[in-house]
Motif scaffolding. Structure first.
Motif, PDB file in Angstrom:
ATOM      1  N   ILE A 389      69.228  12.341 -32.016  1.00 43.50           N
ATOM      2  CA  ILE A 389      68.370  12.353 -30.824  1.00 43.50           C
ATOM      3  C   ILE A 389      67.165  13.239 -31.121  1.00 43.50           C
ATOM      4  CG2 ILE A 389      68.258  12.865 -28.367  1.00 43.50           C
ATOM      5  CD1 ILE A 389      71.350  12.567 -28.331  1.00 43.50           C
ATOM      6  N   ASP A 390      66.044  12.616 -31.358  1.00 43.23           N
ATOM      7  CA  ASP A 390      64.825  13.314 -31.787  1.00 43.23           C
ATOM      8  C   ASP A 390      63.993  13.697 -30.566  1.00 43.23           C
ATOM      9  OD1 ASP A 390      62.484  14.204 -32.912  1.00 43.23           O
ATOM     10  OD2 ASP A 390      62.207  12.473 -34.233  1.00 43.23           O
ATOM     11  N   VAL A 391      63.773  15.007 -30.376  1.00 43.21           N
ATOM     12  CA  VAL A 391      63.001  15.472 -29.226  1.00 43.21           C
ATOM     13  C   VAL A 391      61.579  14.923 -29.233  1.00 43.21           C
ATOM     14  CG1 VAL A 391      62.164  17.593 -30.319  1.00 43.21           C
ATOM     15  CG2 VAL A 391      62.490  17.522 -27.839  1.00 43.21           C
ATOM     16  N   ASN A 392      61.072  14.558 -30.401  1.00 40.84           N
ATOM     17  CA  ASN A 392      59.702  14.024 -30.485  1.00 40.84           C
ATOM     18  C   ASN A 392      59.563  12.673 -29.778  1.00 40.84           C
ATOM     19  OD1 ASN A 392      58.541  16.160 -31.900  1.00 40.84           O
ATOM     20  ND2 ASN A 392      59.263  15.359 -33.860  1.00 40.84           N
ATOM     21  N   TYR A 393      60.676  12.019 -29.519  1.00 40.91           N
ATOM     22  CA  TYR A 393      60.612  10.754 -28.786  1.00 40.91           C
ATOM     23  C   TYR A 393      59.943  10.955 -27.429  1.00 40.91           C
ATOM     24  CZ  TYR A 393      62.146   6.352 -26.638  1.00 40.91           C
ATOM     25  OH  TYR A 393      62.168   5.131 -26.016  1.00 40.91           O
ATOM     26  N   LEU A 394      60.189  12.122 -26.836  1.00 41.02           N
ATOM     27  CA  LEU A 394      59.615  12.406 -25.518  1.00 41.02           C
ATOM     28  C   LEU A 394      58.095  12.393 -25.542  1.00 41.02           C
ATOM     29  CD1 LEU A 394      61.953  15.365 -24.492  1.00 41.02           C
ATOM     30  CD2 LEU A 394      61.952  13.069 -23.505  1.00 41.02           C
ATOM     31  N   PHE A 395      57.521  12.702 -26.690  1.00 41.24           N
ATOM     32  CA  PHE A 395      56.076  12.880 -26.750  1.00 41.24           C
ATOM     33  C   PHE A 395      55.369  11.813 -27.595  1.00 41.24           C
ATOM     34  CE2 PHE A 395      58.313  17.048 -26.931  1.00 41.24           C
ATOM     35  CZ  PHE A 395      58.200  17.340 -25.589  1.00 41.24           C
ATOM     36  N   CYS A 396      56.129  11.080 -28.428  1.00 41.53           N
ATOM     37  CA  CYS A 396      55.479  10.156 -29.371  1.00 41.53           C
ATOM     38  C   CYS A 396      55.900   8.704 -29.214  1.00 41.53           C
ATOM     39  CB  CYS A 396      55.786  10.594 -30.811  1.00 41.53           C
ATOM     40  SG  CYS A 396      55.224  12.255 -31.190  1.00 41.53           S
ATOM     41  N   ASN A 397      56.844   8.400 -28.318  1.00 41.67           N
ATOM     42  CA  ASN A 397      57.261   6.994 -28.211  1.00 41.67           C
ATOM     43  C   ASN A 397      56.213   6.191 -27.444  1.00 41.67           C
ATOM     44  OD1 ASN A 397      58.398   5.832 -25.368  1.00 41.67           O
ATOM     45  ND2 ASN A 397      58.555   8.067 -25.391  1.00 41.67           N
ATOM     46  N   ASN A 398      56.229   4.879 -27.655  1.00 44.84           N
ATOM     47  CA  ASN A 398      55.248   3.996 -27.022  1.00 44.84           C
ATOM     48  C   ASN A 398      55.848   3.168 -25.889  1.00 44.84           C
ATOM     49  OD1 ASN A 398      53.087   4.716 -28.733  1.00 44.84           O
ATOM     50  ND2 ASN A 398      53.955   3.445 -30.367  1.00 44.84           N
ATOM     51  N   ARG A 399      57.053   3.496 -25.475  1.00 43.43           N
ATOM     52  CA  ARG A 399      57.707   2.689 -24.426  1.00 43.43           C
ATOM     53  C   ARG A 399      57.653   3.367 -23.061  1.00 43.43           C
ATOM     54  NH1 ARG A 399      60.328  -1.153 -27.517  1.00 43.43           N
ATOM     55  NH2 ARG A 399      61.495  -0.361 -29.303  1.00 43.43           N
ATOM     56  N   ILE A 400      58.059   4.621 -23.011  1.00 44.97           N
ATOM     57  CA  ILE A 400      58.212   5.318 -21.727  1.00 44.97           C
ATOM     58  C   ILE A 400      57.361   6.580 -21.735  1.00 44.97           C
ATOM     59  CG2 ILE A 400      59.858   6.390 -20.149  1.00 44.97           C
ATOM     60  CD1 ILE A 400      62.033   4.702 -21.439  1.00 44.97           C
ATOM     61  N   ASP A 401      56.664   6.805 -20.638  1.00 46.68           N
ATOM     62  CA  ASP A 401      55.798   7.976 -20.512  1.00 46.68           C
ATOM     63  C   ASP A 401      56.569   9.112 -19.842  1.00 46.68           C
ATOM     64  OD1 ASP A 401      53.785   9.781 -20.322  1.00 46.68           O
ATOM     65  OD2 ASP A 401      52.501   8.605 -19.001  1.00 46.68           O
ATOM     66  N   PHE A 402      56.832  10.163 -20.622  1.00 47.78           N
ATOM     67  CA  PHE A 402      57.551  11.319 -20.094  1.00 47.78           C
ATOM     68  C   PHE A 402      56.622  12.464 -19.702  1.00 47.78           C
ATOM     69  CE2 PHE A 402      60.777   9.154 -22.605  1.00 47.78           C
ATOM     70  CZ  PHE A 402      61.938   9.325 -21.868  1.00 47.78           C
ATOM     71  N   LYS A 403      55.381  12.396 -20.135  1.00 46.14           N
ATOM     72  CA  LYS A 403      54.523  13.580 -20.004  1.00 46.14           C
ATOM     73  C   LYS A 403      54.175  13.923 -18.552  1.00 46.14           C
ATOM     74  CE  LYS A 403      49.886  11.542 -20.686  1.00 46.14           C
ATOM     75  NZ  LYS A 403      50.277  10.127 -20.665  1.00 46.14           N
ATOM     76  N   ASP A 404      54.278  12.948 -17.636  1.00 44.04           N
ATOM     77  CA  ASP A 404      53.956  13.228 -16.235  1.00 44.04           C
ATOM     78  C   ASP A 404      55.139  13.791 -15.458  1.00 44.04           C
ATOM     79  OD1 ASP A 404      51.325  12.408 -16.530  1.00 44.04           O
ATOM     80  OD2 ASP A 404      51.764  10.325 -16.020  1.00 44.04           O
ATOM     81  N   LEU A 405      56.298  13.882 -16.112  1.00 53.09           N
ATOM     82  CA  LEU A 405      57.467  14.446 -15.445  1.00 53.09           C
ATOM     83  C   LEU A 405      57.395  15.972 -15.478  1.00 53.09           C
ATOM     84  CD1 LEU A 405      60.231  12.163 -17.008  1.00 53.09           C
ATOM     85  CD2 LEU A 405      59.141  11.900 -14.779  1.00 53.09           C
ATOM     86  N   THR A 406      57.930  16.622 -14.450  1.00 48.68           N
ATOM     87  CA  THR A 406      57.952  18.087 -14.412  1.00 48.68           C
ATOM     88  C   THR A 406      58.788  18.622 -15.564  1.00 48.68           C
ATOM     89  OG1 THR A 406      57.773  18.044 -12.004  1.00 48.68           O
ATOM     90  CG2 THR A 406      58.551  20.087 -13.008  1.00 48.68           C
ATOM     91  N   ALA A 407      58.197  19.516 -16.347  1.00 51.62           N
ATOM     92  CA  ALA A 407      58.895  20.087 -17.501  1.00 51.62           C
ATOM     93  C   ALA A 407      59.775  21.247 -17.060  1.00 51.62           C
ATOM     94  CB  ALA A 407      57.898  20.552 -18.548  1.00 51.62           C
ATOM     95  N   ILE A 408      60.727  21.595 -17.902  1.00 54.47           N
ATOM     96  CA  ILE A 408      61.714  22.609 -17.540  1.00 54.47           C
ATOM     97  C   ILE A 408      61.092  23.992 -17.399  1.00 54.47           C
ATOM     98  CG2 ILE A 408      62.455  23.215 -19.885  1.00 54.47           C
ATOM     99  CD1 ILE A 408      64.799  22.647 -16.942  1.00 54.47           C
ATOM    100  N   ASN A 409      60.068  24.287 -18.217  1.00 51.43           N
ATOM    101  CA  ASN A 409      59.455  25.611 -18.092  1.00 51.43           C
ATOM    102  C   ASN A 409      57.978  25.616 -18.480  1.00 51.43           C
ATOM    103  OD1 ASN A 409      59.955  28.364 -17.329  1.00 51.43           O
ATOM    104  ND2 ASN A 409      59.626  28.914 -19.461  1.00 51.43           N
TER     105      ASN A 409
END
Length: 986
Positions: A389-409
């Motif tokens: 499970i690569d954490v970079n998927y959250l920032f580099c994948n082309n399918r789902i946009d995670f960047k607009d979600l509230t981050a943990i800190n």
């Protein structure tokens, strides 16, 4: 008379004649005018004329088979009994199979082989033209109103998919044996694709408005069978309605995915009611109508039935997706579909969801269950698989946009900056990789393919485990967890309306009216609908233990993966929060806590489930604002632990969690005390009320831990080490809360008595408008709940003061605390033993958690505990200094009440001894004041107007103030907190 010889009895037919008979029987044609016309047999007069013009015999032979078949299908006026083209072809396939079986008895091997070859050839033609007709129904003439070939094909598929144990009638006759397999399996994609478009659309329509109690099983088995054939699977993911592009007026893209996509119709099948696009039969009405009068066994049967049929749906859809995911030709399209469902329904995570814009809760709960099933292989081996499970998927994948979600800190700007840095690093690595590739390419070839190799080097590849993990996290947030939130909301609504209904019925018992009857009828209908909805959610989610356990396993993996980002399970945490942890979406961990709270309150839901990893995670992060900024998320961690207390969970295993877990023993009490202080200011507009809910959970947990010797020792050590730090803050807020809660509760009790008096006057009450009556009832119930909760928490706080003051009295006697503590105790004593106490008499005090006798005993006990630890005799003077509530007669009155209610004689004795010391201190203070006379203003504290004993200068205003006074103020105002050591002594 002699018997005739066989030769004279039956003339021997030639091979051509035998073949002619067989092919004509299969095609139901005649090339000569029939002596006895049959309505099913077509005379191909023009075909016969063509054959004669070509000097060919009037025989149906292999080389003329396709012409005969086409001419048979092309008759401008088909025989009256002739079926539509597709039906005819399917039947012809069956007749061909029958003839193939019959020729197996022919002894002449050569003739048998010739006939078998001709039948196989004709059967191939039949299947080929059946595919053409299925994809292009207008290819051949048909009678008006004839069913679409896809409809006939679907009937065949549904008939084959029938379950012998299912009493539902089969929609039609089954197809000839082998027809379906050869129709789909024996063709290339181009020939099958036109037929599949309409077939999948009709299959979608067959479950379009079907609920969990409807017939979705057969269509689902058909879908499962079709995707098992590669060409059909490819046709599905290339279908125009795989990811619909069409728009529907007033309907959002998220809802369109459910209403129009082929899979969306199957995912819509649910027990949870969809009010906008209802399915039949209505599960709530059929299973849970008039639930209050139903036998428990009937309700249990309904729960079991719904759970069973829904798990059938989940398993079938999981099989469909898994087959498509294993197929390299269809995998990408499946991942694209799931991503589109997520992206177009992102707004489901909001507080208010527009049901016309977003897919239903039923669809997303189903998708949650299916995604969890897809995760099972790596959930069973999570320790070995979590590294994929690569954490970079959250920032580099082309399918789902995670960047607009509230981050943990991290803030949104910090997340954007972090993403940019990852991309820059990736580009640099890619650039160096490209250079090496080009160098290698030039050394081994002419370099003409170097561009394509470079493009491959740039592509980011993530494993299926990685993609499935993050997609499941999003689906659960939008599906299962949102549905759980909806369930809680429905339950709260139901409780409010049931309270209103109960109050109205009580008034009717005292004398009814037409208006009151209308109110009752309206409330009964609302309660009935909400009860049905609540039970439907319960049936599909809360009663499905396997579903919840799968979700728990998933979030255990989430916890393990998250902790790895900060270096594993160890304390203390690194001083600097790693960026990769601070940028992960907050809901990943928030959902885990919500699910733990839910499952902890469901009997047996956590049975045999290992909770150690969850506990370690909670201990690590509960007290850390630098890792988890949201105080409400840290508060949920306390709520989880609160649910795990052995007396509440009903599980003996949870006791060992608290009593044998090393991180717990070392850090739990410390972090709870810290959170108790931190929660004073959450930043939310509801923080004032929220903090009491949160502290209620902390107080209950601390009370339990006090009875665990190892935790009590840790508590005492913290109080000693942090006497002027976090522990002093904790004690100050505990006192503040106690005063506020008791005061607020007692005032609300008086207001409740006032409304009760209003309702008791039936005549005046009935004259009010219905809306006014309903609003007053709502206020009454709201205040009842507030009083009940506030009194419960006030009891807990006073109880905590009682047991901690016995063994840790020193902090209560600090200069900055002792007068505050004395004033609080005096105020409580005034309320419980003063002249106004009789006005607080209510009919049912237990209903409001109002326990004045217990409270008075605890207050007296706290007085005595602090007095026992008062080595410097500062407590009596602090008691007597309180000008608002102190009265020496009050102590005598309290002692009399304590004797009457059975108080501890030793406590009462010491209590009265303390009262004597306070009275003496008051007398001494008066004498001292008389001796000192008027004190100059510069020696008086500007806030309390008392003689300063330890004056200090405030750093900003340069005002001189008594140190205990300013420290007391600073303890309650952490926003503007000044370090007390920065105060200069005068």
């Amino acid at each position: 008379m002699a018997s005739p010889s066989p030769a004279s009895a039956r003339p021997q037919r030639s091979p051509d004649e035998v073949e002619d008979i067989i092919l004509r029987k299969i095609l139901l044609v005649s090339l000569a005018p029939p002596a006895n016309p049959s309505p099913a047999v077509a005379y191909l007069e023009l075909t016969a004329a063509e054959l004669l013009s070509e000097s060919r015999p009037l025989l149906a032979l292999r080389d003329a088979a396709e012409r005969l078949l086409i001419d048979r299908l092309s008759l401008p006026d088909p025989p009256a009994a002739s079926p539509p083209p597709f039906t005819f072809l399917a039947a012809a396939f069956g007749r061909a199979a029958d003839e193939a079986r019959k020729i197996s008895t022919i002894r002449d091997a050569g003739l048998r082989a010739r006939l078998a070859d001709s039948i196989v050839h004709l059967r191939g033609l039949i299947l080929s033209y059946a595919r053409i007709v299925a994809g292009n129904p207008d290819t051949f003439p048909s009678t008006p109103g004839a069913p679409h070939p896809a409809a006939e094909l679907l009937v065949f598929l549904l008939s084959e998919a029938a379950d012998p144990l299912d009493p539902t009638p089969v929609p039609g006759a089954p197809p000839p044996p082998g027809f379906i397999d050869e129709f789909f399996g024996g063709a290339d994609y181009e020939s099958i694709e036109p037929a599949m478009g309409e077939l999948y659309e009709r299959l979608r329509q067959s479950v379009e408005k079907v609920s969990a109690l409807g017939d979705f099983q057969r269509p689902l088995r058909v879908l499962r069978r079709l995707v098992g054939m590669p060409n059909c699977a490819k046709a599905l993911v290339n279908h125009p309605k795989w990811i619909p592009k069409n728009q529907i007026m007033l309907i959002g893209e998220g809802r369109v995915m459910e209403l129009s996509s082929v899979l969306g119709a199957f995912f819509h099948v649910s027990a949870i009611r969809d009010r906008e696009f209802a399915s039949k039969p209505d599960v709530g009405q059929q299973c849970f109508s008039e639930a209050s009068s139903r036998r428990p066994a009937d309700l249990l049967s309904s729960f079991t039935t719904i759970k069973s049929v829904m798990n059938g749906l989940y398993d079938g859809l999981k099989d469909v997706l898994l087959i498509l995911l294993k197929n390299l030709d269809t995998r990408e399209k499946v991942l694209e579909y799931i991503a589109e469902v997520i992206n177009k329904n992102a707004s489901r995570s909001g507080m208010q969801v527009d049901p016309l814009k977003c897919a239903s809760s039923g669809m997303f709960v189903n998708l949650s269950a299916v995604m969890l099933r897809l995760c099972e292989p790596f959930l069973d081996n999570m320790e070995s698989k979590k590294d994929k499970i690569d954490v970079n998927y959250l920032f580099c994948n082309n399918r789902i946009d995670f960047k607009d979600l509230t981050a943990i800190n991290a803030s949104s700007d910090e997340v954007s900056s972090w993403i940019e840095s990852i991309k820059n690093e990736h580009d640099q690595n890619s650039a160096s990789g490209e250079a090496r590739l080009i160098e290698s390419q030039e050394a081994t070839s002419s370099g003409k393919n170097s561009t394509s190799l470079v493009r491959c080097a740039k592509k980011e590849n993530f494993s299926f485990i990685c993609e499935c993990f993050f997609m499941t996290a999003r689906v659960l947030n939008l599906g299962l967890m949102k549905a759980i939130s909806d369930f809680k909301h429905i339950s709260q609504q139901l409780a409010r309306f049931e309270d209103d209904l109960e109050s109205n019925r009580a008034m009717r018992d005292r004398g009814g009216s037409p208006q009151l009857e209308q109110d009752i009828n309206r409330l009964e209908k609302i309660v009935e609908i909400l009860t049905q909805d609540k039970f439907c959610y319960e049936a599909q989610i809360l009663r499905d233990g396997a579903f919840l356990q799968r979700a728990l396993s998933f979030y255990r993996l989430m916890i393990l993966w998250s902790v790895d980002l900060v270096g594993g399970f160890k304390m203390p945490l690194p001083s600097q929060c790693p960026k990769k942890f601070s940028c992960i979406p907050e809901h990943f961990l928030d959902d885990a806590m919500d699910l733990l709270v839910l499952t902890s309150r469901i009997p047996k839901a956590l049975e045999s489930f290992v909770l150690d990893d969850f506990l370690s995670f909670i201990i690590m992060f509960m007290g850390s604002t630098s890792y988890i900024k949201n105080p409400y998320l840290r508060a949920k961690m306390v709520e989880v632990l609160n649910c795990w207390m052995p007396q509440r969970s009903g599980l003996s295993s949870t006791a060992s969690l608290f009593e044998g877990h090393q991180l717990c023993l070392d850090y739990l009490v410390r972090n709870l005390l810290k959170l108790y202080v931190d929660i004073e200011f959450t930043g939310s507009h509801t923080q004032f009320f929220d903090k009491f809910n949160i502290r209620h959970n902390i107080a209950e947990l601390l009370e339990y831990l006090w009875d665990v010797p190892s935790h009590r020792n840790a508590w005492r050590q913290i109080a000693k080490e942090e006497e002027k730090g976090v522990y002093l803050n904790f004690l100050n807020f505990l006192i503040n809360d106690s005063i506020y809660l008791l005061d607020e509760s007692l005032n609300k009790i008086l207001e409740l008595k006032e409304i009760e008096a209003e309702m008791a006057n039936t005549v005046e009450w009935e004259r009010r408008l219905p809306q006014e009556r309903e609003e007053r009832l709502r206020v009454f119930h709201q205040w009842e709940n507030i009083v009940r909760f506030d009194m419960k928490l006030a009891n807990e706080d006073v109880g905590m003061l009682a047991f901690t003051s016995e063994q840790i009295p020193a902090p209560f006697l600090l200069p900055e605390m002792v007068e505050r503590v004395a004033s609080m105790l005096n105020y409580f004593l005034l309320q419980l033993a003063g002249p106004q106490r009789k006005s607080l008499t209510v009919k049912d005090p237990e209903k409001y958690e109002f326990k004045p006798k217990q409270l008075l005993k605890q207050i007296a006990t706290i007085y005595v505990h602090i007095s026992r630890g008062d080595k410097e005799a500062v407590f009596p003077a602090a008691i007597s200094k309180d000008g608002r509530a102190y009265n020496d007669q009050l102590f005598a009155s309290a002692a009399n009440i304590l004797w009457r209610i059975g108080g501890d004689p030793q406590i009462i004795k010491e209590f009265m001894q303390l009262a004597g010391k306070a009275k003496a201190a008051a007398s001494e203070a008066m004498d001292a004041e008389a001796i000192l006379g008027d004190i100059p203003d510069e020696f008086l504290d500007p806030i309390q107007y008392t003689l300063m004993k330890d004056p200090v200068i405030l750093p900003s205003s340069k005002v001189t103030i008594d140190r205990p006074v300013i420290i007391r103020h600073l303890l309650s105002d952490s926003i503007h907190l000044t370090d007390p050591t920065s105060l200069k002594t005068c």
